[in-house]
Design a protein around this motif. Structure first.
Motif, PDB file in Angstrom:
ATOM      1  N   SER A  89       6.758 -26.796  -0.701  1.00 18.45           N
ATOM      2  CA  SER A  89       5.772 -26.640  -1.466  1.00 18.45           C
ATOM      3  C   SER A  89       4.871 -25.360  -1.325  1.00 18.45           C
ATOM      4  N   VAL A  90       5.042 -24.653  -0.161  1.00 21.38           N
ATOM      5  CA  VAL A  90       4.393 -23.354  -0.054  1.00 21.38           C
ATOM      6  C   VAL A  90       5.020 -22.127  -0.798  1.00 21.38           C
ATOM      7  N   GLU A 103      11.222  -5.933 -17.445  1.00 23.73           N
ATOM      8  CA  GLU A 103      10.765  -5.892 -18.658  1.00 23.73           C
ATOM      9  C   GLU A 103       9.787  -7.118 -18.992  1.00 23.73           C
ATOM     10  N   HIS A 104      10.067  -8.401 -18.182  1.00 22.00           N
ATOM     11  CA  HIS A 104       9.225  -9.730 -18.563  1.00 22.00           C
ATOM     12  C   HIS A 104       8.339  -9.873 -17.349  1.00 22.00           C
ATOM     13  N   GLY A 105       8.397  -9.319 -16.147  1.00 19.13           N
ATOM     14  CA  GLY A 105       7.537  -9.714 -14.992  1.00 19.13           C
ATOM     15  C   GLY A 105       8.298 -11.036 -14.292  1.00 19.13           C
ATOM     16  N   GLY A 106       7.497 -11.366 -13.262  1.00 16.90           N
ATOM     17  CA  GLY A 106       8.074 -12.432 -12.339  1.00 16.90           C
ATOM     18  C   GLY A 106       7.581 -12.398 -11.069  1.00 16.90           C
ATOM     19  N   SER A 107       8.051 -13.495 -10.267  1.00 16.57           N
ATOM     20  CA  SER A 107       7.754 -13.659  -8.962  1.00 16.57           C
ATOM     21  C   SER A 107       8.979 -13.924  -8.044  1.00 16.57           C
ATOM     22  N   VAL A 108       8.790 -13.301  -6.748  1.00 19.37           N
ATOM     23  CA  VAL A 108       9.671 -13.155  -5.772  1.00 19.37           C
ATOM     24  C   VAL A 108       9.332 -13.771  -4.635  1.00 19.37           C
ATOM     25  N   VAL A 109       9.813 -14.685  -3.733  1.00 17.97           N
ATOM     26  CA  VAL A 109       9.421 -15.385  -2.426  1.00 17.97           C
ATOM     27  C   VAL A 109      10.711 -15.055  -1.622  1.00 17.97           C
ATOM     28  N   LEU A 128       5.136 -18.919  -5.925  1.00 17.97           N
ATOM     29  CA  LEU A 128       5.703 -18.404  -7.039  1.00 17.97           C
ATOM     30  C   LEU A 128       5.077 -18.786  -8.308  1.00 17.97           C
ATOM     31  N   SER A 129       3.670 -19.483  -8.122  1.00 14.50           N
ATOM     32  CA  SER A 129       2.968 -20.187  -9.142  1.00 14.50           C
ATOM     33  C   SER A 129       1.682 -19.284  -9.595  1.00 14.50           C
ATOM     34  N   GLN A 130       1.164 -19.684 -10.717  1.00 12.71           N
ATOM     35  CA  GLN A 130       0.134 -18.758 -11.040  1.00 12.71           C
ATOM     36  C   GLN A 130      -1.381 -19.155 -10.223  1.00 12.71           C
TER      37      GLN A 130
END
Length: 252
Positions: free
Chosen positions: A221-222, A133-139, A227-229
């Motif tokens: 750091s990578v 529903e909200h979006g996100g990021s996966v690594v 994960l970041s914009q």
């Protein structure tokens, strides 16, 4: 550091030490709240304290492949910090060393279960609870072993190749609202990888153009970048973080 992740919550599996803790440290430094998992409550409590205490971090003990544990972790992330925006699948096992031809098949199944199936389950559950529903990021934390073979750890390498493929497939399925990427480290100086370098670190590092093995913050750091914009137009990618090993023709 910058407030890159202010207002966001990250779930990081296998984060009481090593790579997972380094990822948590970087994300907290950039404003995130983190929920970390691991099997040992005492080690998790120490990690939470090192991250600044309960205002910044929550530890939930359990086995990463346990689906009930996954439900609890995600629910507690949302009730404690208000969201589940970021997921780092870091937990992995490699309980055997030796040729594939003599590998116990029970061990082989367990490696795939923890390193691949559990990672998929975490994505499914966090998608249902929040990201859908909200979006996100996966690594996903893969390995250079998923790109090239390594003696003695063939099943581990195969599982990491599968994880890289899952990363690509999930990226296609879950875009545009959710990005899914991976990192592929070479040997990093952690307890998990100790058997690959202890007692012969200089010899192992000699194969790397940068002439050293990795340390956890090299990976933290990578992961934070992915994960970041700053990586907002990246999905389905696997970033190799290996001191140049895979382009050097160094020993496998």
């Amino acid at each position: 550091m910058a407030d890159t992740f202010t207002g966001q919550t990250a779930i990081i599996t296998g984060a009481s030490r090593g790579l997972g803790l380094a990822v948590a440290e970087r994300l907290v430094a950039e404003g995130a709240k983190v929920v970390i998992t691991g099997r040992k409550p005492d080690a998790l409590a120490e990690a939470v304290a090192s991250l600044g205490g309960p205002d910044h971090a929550l530890g939930v003990a359990g086995h990463a492949a346990d689906t009930e544990h996954q439900d609890v972790v995600i629910a507690r992330a949302i009730t404690t910090f208000g969201s589940a925006d970021l997921l780092v699948n870091n937990t992995a096992i490699n309980p055997v060393y030796g040729p594939l031809i003599g590998l116990d098949l029970g061990a082989a199944r367990n490696i795939v279960e923890v390193n691949c199936v559990a990672a998929l389950s975490w994505v499914q559950k966090v998608h249902a609870a929040w990201m859908g529903e909200h979006g996100g990021s996966v690594v996903n934390v893969a390995s250079v072993g998923g790109i090239r073979t390594a003696p003695g750890i063939g099943m581990y390498c195969a599982s990491k190749a599968m994880l890289i493929h899952l990363t690509e497939a999930l990226a296609v399925e879950l875009g545009p609202g959710i990005r899914v990427n991976a990192v592929a480290p070479a040997v990093v100086k952690t307890k998990f990888a100790a058997a690959l370098y202890e007692g012969r670190e200089d010899e192992v590092a000699a194969a790397y153009p940068l002439q050293r093995l990795g340390v956890p913050r090299d990976i933290g750091s990578v992961v934070a970048f992915l994960l970041s914009q700053d990586a907002s137009w990246m999905t389905g990618q696997t970033l190799v973080v290996d001191g140049g090993l895979t382009v050097s023709g160094g020993a496998r």
